[in-house]
Design a protein around this motif. Sequence first.
Motif, PDB file in Angstrom:
ATOM      1  N   CYS A  18      44.583  55.616  42.275  1.00 31.31           N
ATOM      2  CA  CYS A  18      43.229  55.159  42.574  1.00 31.31           C
ATOM      3  C   CYS A  18      42.541  54.601  41.333  1.00 31.31           C
ATOM      4  CB  CYS A  18      42.411  56.313  43.153  1.00 31.31           C
ATOM      5  SG  CYS A  18      42.962  56.850  44.782  1.00 31.31           S
ATOM      6  N   LEU A  19      42.805  55.196  40.168  1.00 30.05           N
ATOM      7  CA  LEU A  19      42.189  54.699  38.941  1.00 30.05           C
ATOM      8  C   LEU A  19      42.617  53.264  38.652  1.00 30.05           C
ATOM      9  CD1 LEU A  19      40.431  55.296  36.463  1.00 30.05           C
ATOM     10  CD2 LEU A  19      42.498  56.134  35.313  1.00 30.05           C
ATOM     11  N   ALA A  20      43.885  52.957  38.909  1.00 25.64           N
ATOM     12  CA  ALA A  20      44.364  51.586  38.691  1.00 25.64           C
ATOM     13  C   ALA A  20      43.597  50.597  39.564  1.00 25.64           C
ATOM     14  CB  ALA A  20      45.859  51.506  38.980  1.00 25.64           C
ATOM     15  N   ARG A  21      43.384  50.966  40.813  1.00 23.42           N
ATOM     16  CA  ARG A  21      42.648  50.073  41.708  1.00 23.42           C
ATOM     17  C   ARG A  21      41.159  50.021  41.359  1.00 23.42           C
ATOM     18  NH1 ARG A  21      47.143  50.934  43.035  1.00 23.42           N
ATOM     19  NH2 ARG A  21      48.339  49.795  44.598  1.00 23.42           N
ATOM     20  N   ALA A  22      40.632  51.129  40.866  1.00 25.46           N
ATOM     21  CA  ALA A  22      39.229  51.135  40.455  1.00 25.46           C
ATOM     22  C   ALA A  22      39.009  50.229  39.247  1.00 25.46           C
ATOM     23  CB  ALA A  22      38.795  52.568  40.136  1.00 25.46           C
ATOM     24  N   ILE A  23      39.921  50.282  38.289  1.00 27.38           N
ATOM     25  CA  ILE A  23      39.812  49.425  37.099  1.00 27.38           C
ATOM     26  C   ILE A  23      39.911  47.956  37.496  1.00 27.38           C
ATOM     27  CG2 ILE A  23      40.947  48.768  34.941  1.00 27.38           C
ATOM     28  CD1 ILE A  23      41.726  51.696  34.596  1.00 27.38           C
ATOM     29  N   ASP A  24      40.868  47.661  38.377  1.00 30.33           N
ATOM     30  CA  ASP A  24      41.034  46.287  38.857  1.00 30.33           C
ATOM     31  C   ASP A  24      39.755  45.804  39.537  1.00 30.33           C
ATOM     32  OD1 ASP A  24      42.093  43.873  39.598  1.00 30.33           O
ATOM     33  OD2 ASP A  24      43.280  44.670  41.260  1.00 30.33           O
ATOM     34  N   SER A  25      39.188  46.632  40.412  1.00 33.72           N
ATOM     35  CA  SER A  25      37.965  46.269  41.121  1.00 33.72           C
ATOM     36  C   SER A  25      36.793  46.119  40.158  1.00 33.72           C
ATOM     37  CB  SER A  25      37.644  47.337  42.172  1.00 33.72           C
ATOM     38  OG  SER A  25      36.386  47.114  42.763  1.00 33.72           O
ATOM     39  N   PHE A  26      36.690  47.027  39.184  1.00 34.52           N
ATOM     40  CA  PHE A  26      35.582  46.980  38.230  1.00 34.52           C
ATOM     41  C   PHE A  26      35.581  45.685  37.433  1.00 34.52           C
ATOM     42  CE2 PHE A  26      34.023  47.764  33.900  1.00 34.52           C
ATOM     43  CZ  PHE A  26      32.713  48.135  34.174  1.00 34.52           C
ATOM     44  N   PHE A  27      36.750  45.303  36.921  1.00 30.98           N
ATOM     45  CA  PHE A  27      36.815  44.086  36.124  1.00 30.98           C
ATOM     46  C   PHE A  27      36.620  42.834  36.984  1.00 30.98           C
ATOM     47  CE2 PHE A  27      38.821  46.847  32.931  1.00 30.98           C
ATOM     48  CZ  PHE A  27      38.126  46.432  31.808  1.00 30.98           C
ATOM     49  N   THR A  28      37.050  42.896  38.233  1.00 29.31           N
ATOM     50  CA  THR A  28      36.798  41.777  39.142  1.00 29.31           C
ATOM     51  C   THR A  28      35.301  41.614  39.387  1.00 29.31           C
ATOM     52  OG1 THR A  28      38.930  42.102  40.239  1.00 29.31           O
ATOM     53  CG2 THR A  28      37.281  40.831  41.422  1.00 29.31           C
ATOM     54  N   THR A  82      32.791  42.648  37.405  1.00 30.00           N
ATOM     55  CA  THR A  82      32.118  42.199  36.183  1.00 30.00           C
ATOM     56  C   THR A  82      32.436  40.736  35.886  1.00 30.00           C
ATOM     57  OG1 THR A  82      33.976  43.116  34.906  1.00 30.00           O
ATOM     58  CG2 THR A  82      32.022  44.485  35.140  1.00 30.00           C
ATOM     59  N   LYS A  83      33.636  40.310  36.254  1.00 30.17           N
ATOM     60  CA  LYS A  83      33.996  38.911  36.046  1.00 30.17           C
ATOM     61  C   LYS A  83      33.227  37.998  37.002  1.00 30.17           C
ATOM     62  CE  LYS A  83      38.082  37.717  37.335  1.00 30.17           C
ATOM     63  NZ  LYS A  83      39.551  37.636  37.404  1.00 30.17           N
ATOM     64  N   ASP A  84      33.040  38.457  38.241  1.00 36.83           N
ATOM     65  CA  ASP A  84      32.330  37.635  39.231  1.00 36.83           C
ATOM     66  C   ASP A  84      30.854  37.456  38.889  1.00 36.83           C
ATOM     67  OD1 ASP A  84      34.657  37.311  40.612  1.00 36.83           O
ATOM     68  OD2 ASP A  84      34.221  38.831  42.141  1.00 36.83           O
ATOM     69  N   VAL A  85      30.265  38.458  38.245  1.00 38.30           N
ATOM     70  CA  VAL A  85      28.849  38.330  37.882  1.00 38.30           C
ATOM     71  C   VAL A  85      28.665  37.668  36.526  1.00 38.30           C
ATOM     72  CG1 VAL A  85      28.147  40.290  39.277  1.00 38.30           C
ATOM     73  CG2 VAL A  85      28.768  40.658  36.889  1.00 38.30           C
ATOM     74  N   GLY A  86      29.775  37.299  35.863  1.00 35.30           N
ATOM     75  CA  GLY A  86      29.691  36.524  34.638  1.00 35.30           C
ATOM     76  C   GLY A  86      29.744  37.308  33.349  1.00 35.30           C
ATOM     77  N   TYR A  87      30.003  38.620  33.426  1.00 32.70           N
ATOM     78  CA  TYR A  87      30.062  39.412  32.203  1.00 32.70           C
ATOM     79  C   TYR A  87      31.388  39.255  31.463  1.00 32.70           C
ATOM     80  CZ  TYR A  87      25.803  41.786  33.690  1.00 32.70           C
ATOM     81  OH  TYR A  87      24.519  42.064  34.065  1.00 32.70           O
ATOM     82  N   LEU A  88      32.422  38.865  32.191  1.00 32.99           N
ATOM     83  CA  LEU A  88      33.734  38.670  31.574  1.00 32.99           C
ATOM     84  C   LEU A  88      34.195  37.239  31.827  1.00 32.99           C
ATOM     85  CD1 LEU A  88      35.737  41.925  32.404  1.00 32.99           C
ATOM     86  CD2 LEU A  88      34.842  41.234  30.193  1.00 32.99           C
ATOM     87  N   PRO A  89      34.606  36.521  30.789  1.00 34.19           N
ATOM     88  CA  PRO A  89      35.123  35.163  30.997  1.00 34.19           C
ATOM     89  C   PRO A  89      36.509  35.215  31.614  1.00 34.19           C
ATOM     90  CG  PRO A  89      35.342  35.780  28.694  1.00 34.19           C
ATOM     91  CD  PRO A  89      34.575  36.891  29.366  1.00 34.19           C
ATOM     92  N   GLN A  90      36.802  34.254  32.474  1.00 36.47           N
ATOM     93  CA  GLN A  90      38.119  34.185  33.092  1.00 36.47           C
ATOM     94  C   GLN A  90      39.118  33.582  32.113  1.00 36.47           C
ATOM     95  OE1 GLN A  90      38.176  32.353  36.916  1.00 36.47           O
ATOM     96  NE2 GLN A  90      36.536  33.627  37.747  1.00 36.47           N
ATOM     97  N   SER A  91      40.252  34.276  31.971  1.00 37.75           N
ATOM     98  CA  SER A  91      41.277  33.808  31.047  1.00 37.75           C
ATOM     99  C   SER A  91      42.106  32.704  31.693  1.00 37.75           C
ATOM    100  CB  SER A  91      42.200  34.970  30.649  1.00 37.75           C
ATOM    101  OG  SER A  91      43.262  34.515  29.851  1.00 37.75           O
ATOM    102  N   LYS A  92      42.213  31.586  30.996  1.00 38.17           N
ATOM    103  CA  LYS A  92      42.995  30.464  31.514  1.00 38.17           C
ATOM    104  C   LYS A  92      44.385  30.394  30.888  1.00 38.17           C
ATOM    105  CE  LYS A  92      38.885  27.639  32.388  1.00 38.17           C
ATOM    106  NZ  LYS A  92      38.188  26.348  32.105  1.00 38.17           N
ATOM    107  N   ASN A  93      44.565  31.107  29.784  1.00 35.99           N
ATOM    108  CA  ASN A  93      45.845  31.033  29.079  1.00 35.99           C
ATOM    109  C   ASN A  93      46.862  32.027  29.629  1.00 35.99           C
ATOM    110  OD1 ASN A  93      44.789  29.078  27.322  1.00 35.99           O
ATOM    111  ND2 ASN A  93      43.920  30.643  25.977  1.00 35.99           N
ATOM    112  N   LEU A  94      46.394  33.215  30.043  1.00 30.79           N
ATOM    113  CA  LEU A  94      47.305  34.248  30.509  1.00 30.79           C
ATOM    114  C   LEU A  94      47.142  34.417  32.010  1.00 30.79           C
ATOM    115  CD1 LEU A  94      49.409  36.261  29.478  1.00 30.79           C
ATOM    116  CD2 LEU A  94      47.571  37.936  29.213  1.00 30.79           C
TER     117      LEU A  94
END
Length: 500
Positions: free
Chosen positions: A415-425, A427-439
């Motif tokens: 569950c922690l793995a899915r929670a981390i995935d959801s959390f970063f998704t 934060t990325k959708d609201v603009g706090y994390l830039p989307q990586s284009k290289n990796l």
Amino acid sequence: MSLPPTDGSATCSSCFSCQNGCFHGHDDGSCADPRCIQCMRSDPPSCSSAPLLGFDSIPLKDSEKLSRVIIASAKGFSIGAGLKGGLSLFSILARLRRTRLCSSSRKVEVFSNSEAIALALKETLRYGLFLGTFAGTFASVDEIIASLGGHRRTAKWRALLAGLIAGPSMLLTGPNTQHTSLALYTLMRAAVLASRCGVKSKRFGTYCKPLTWKHGDIFLMCLSSSQILSAYILKEDSLPPSYKSFLKKHGGKDTVILQGVKEIASGLPFTDLDSIEKYYNSTGVSIKLDPEMKIPCSIIHGNQSCGGHIISFFIQAYKRALPVYLPVYLIPALIVHREGLWKSPCSILAKGLVGIARSSLFLSTYCSSAWMWTCVLFRIFRRCNIPMVAMGTFPTGLALAIEKKSRRIEISLYCLARAIDSFFTCTKDVGYLPQSKNLKRADVVMFSISTAIIMHCYSQEREMFRSKYLIVLDWVFGVPPLPDETPRRKESRKANPWAP
């Protein structure tokens, strides 16, 4: 006990190929390794012309290497295809049953049954190829490095490199299919193994003491639940499709109900209360919702009281949970306890049934308590907002205490793995994390690093694993060697008691 040296022969220490091929440290000519015996029986000129890195092994050894790779690949394929195929089978059976029950409604499915079966077969084959290729690649790289550099000299890092190289086999599940949750879960497992090694270490033991907290697994589950269940209500798209489907089924609420709770929690005006009323009318419940409501209890459970809703929901949740754990317990039992099933089938099957009942109780309690805690907080504070949803779903993780201690860390890390995935998704959708284009395939990178750590611990820190995992790993990859022997030499020792 050792063989007497052959008269007139060169000793292991006098032959360069034996010095590199023999890792027993026998400098007195007493080595019983077939390669060293072959070299001792040869004249010095033939020894000097032998390959430098000890490729003078007899053909039988090469065939054993190839046999290990083939067997590991076949067993890996069987596990991957078996697990994925078993889950797909139960999913298809549930779909066929649902189709029969809903045949009168003429509901149009996105996929036909034949298309669903074809997709399940394709996924089963892909996951079989994935684990089969992983196992075969690991065994191949392990054997190649050992042959080139010597088993003893490469023992401390060989499995690490082999696991790293085998990791990209994840791409066989689909070149465009992201497996971030699986990669994160594997990374969590690798982190747990690394932390256990750290606790044992004299250098890092003091810093890793907090990781030995007795109820740390339950705390992680509470933390994960807060993110996962909040996302289930407020932002479903941040969850992986398969997990989102799982939550929709066991969350027990229609999409229109979740939309209504989301709107009131986010402070948005209601957009479709009529659909919620129509949904309840279709179930035989007549209800009229207040557009000015402050708490969503009437949206969540209609005319039922909060307590009555929890009891009825729990009964239905338990019925939904039972089919989930049938393959989870029965399929591994066929692999881990395959020998015991012939000797004492009743005992093993009884333990499996108890495990199914216990895990089903955990899942049904988990889902029921999610609605219970949120209702309690809503009624205490007379409001519903996003912090309240996060707070209400946090204690849901306490339900993990129902599970066996040995399973708690597995579930919490999953569950922690899915929670981390959801959390970063999120934060990325609201603009706090830039989307990586290289990796673009960070999941493959994470998975490869994780499998490198796991396979290194499997080779060098076996005591860090529980016995049931060692049984499966040993069955697939072969029992890891002692410092001075390989898996195939361990087998040859049984046939040749003179072997060192």
